[in-house]
Design an enzyme around this catalytic site. Structure first.
Site, PDB file in Angstrom:
ATOM      1  N   ASP A  43       0.616  -1.268   0.095  1.00 54.03           N
ATOM      2  CA  ASP A  43       0.047  -0.002  -0.115  1.00 54.03           C
ATOM      3  C   ASP A  43       0.793   1.379  -0.158  1.00 54.03           C
ATOM      4  O   ASP A  43       2.000   1.139   0.483  1.00 54.03           O
ATOM      5  CB  ASP A  43      -0.878  -0.112   1.330  1.00 54.03           C
ATOM      6  N   HIS A 185       4.109  -2.174   2.959  1.00 53.64           N
ATOM      7  CA  HIS A 185       3.961  -0.791   2.250  1.00 53.64           C
ATOM      8  C   HIS A 185       5.240  -0.692   1.325  1.00 53.64           C
ATOM      9  O   HIS A 185       6.571  -0.857   2.094  1.00 53.64           O
ATOM     10  CB  HIS A 185       3.854   0.054   3.470  1.00 53.64           C
TER      11      HIS A 185
END
Ligand code: NI
Length: 233
Positions: A43, A185
């Site tokens: 993400d 991430h």
């Protein structure tokens, strides 16, 4: 001479065939024996600093992943997104401004996802872009109004707070198994390093790394709508 070349070719083919079969049997586990499938998800990118390094590493390891990108970060990273798609990764929608959707009205929330969906369509062409709501927060009304799969996760690596390759990796090795959807991430170097080390570890154990779409297809399942997906069960 021509006939001799023919025989030489046959001999060579046999030798390489026999050698590789022998090597497969004696050293590594049978490559056709698959222990399970893992879906890494990244993400908050794309990151001009770390995403391409991650893509290089995934390519070397024949691994696919899913990237939930933030719309406001897309301008200037179009080539990176096209590379992701060309290398078999899935690209999803992490909204335009990474706001907590549950605190927005339905139309504000729809605007947040629609802007990024449009930006992705402009760069990558038409396609269904799955959504991961920032922080995993979304209201029931917003879920009911969304017509693409909404994805949560089954393993949270907490990479964004740990920022330490070994600690992230340690948690991954303890928690991840077949069918997991792993939250990471691609905006931290420690996350990229831990992810690639985890791919090495699990591949050696017979796991394969796939996109979310591939994970569902391999299970013969259609991803459900109007709910937060936490796995393939
Ligand atoms: Ni996020």
């Amino acid at each position: 001479m021509k006939r001799m070349m023919g025989w030489l070719t046959v001999l060579l083919l046999c030798l390489t065939g026999c050698t590789s079969r022998f090597a497969a049997a004696s050293t590594a586990p049978d490559p056709t024996e698959i222990t399970g499938y893992i879906a890494l998800t990244f993400d908050d990118g794309p990151s001009p600093l770390y995403t391409s390094r991650l893509l290089d590493g995934l390519k070397e390891r024949d691994a696919h992943a899913t990237f939930f990108v933030v719309g406001q970060l897309i301008p200037g990273q179009e080539e990176l997104l096209r590379r992701m798609a060309a290398e078999g990764h899935q690209i999803g929608n992490h909204t335009q401004n990474h706001r907590d959707l549950s605190k927005l009205t339905l139309s504000q929330a729809q605007q947040e996802t629609a802007l990024t969906a449009a930006a992705l369509e402009e760069v990558l062409g038409p396609g269904e872009r799955w959504i991961r709501p920032p922080y995993g927060f979304i209201s029931d009304a917003q879920m009911a109004a969304t017509e693409v799969p909404l994805v949560y996760w089954s393993v949270d690596t907490e990479d964004w707070s740990l920022r330490d390759k070994d600690r992230i990796l340690d948690g991954m090795l303890r928690q991840i198994g077949d069918g997991d959807i792993v939250l990471m991430h691609d905006i931290y170097p420690t996350s990229v390093e831990a992810a690639l080390a985890a791919v090495d570890h699990f591949r050696a154990k017979g796991y394969r790394f796939v996109t979310l779409e591939e994970l569902f297809a391999l299970r013969g399942k259609t991803p459900p709508l109007h709910t937060l997906i936490r796995g393939t069960a």
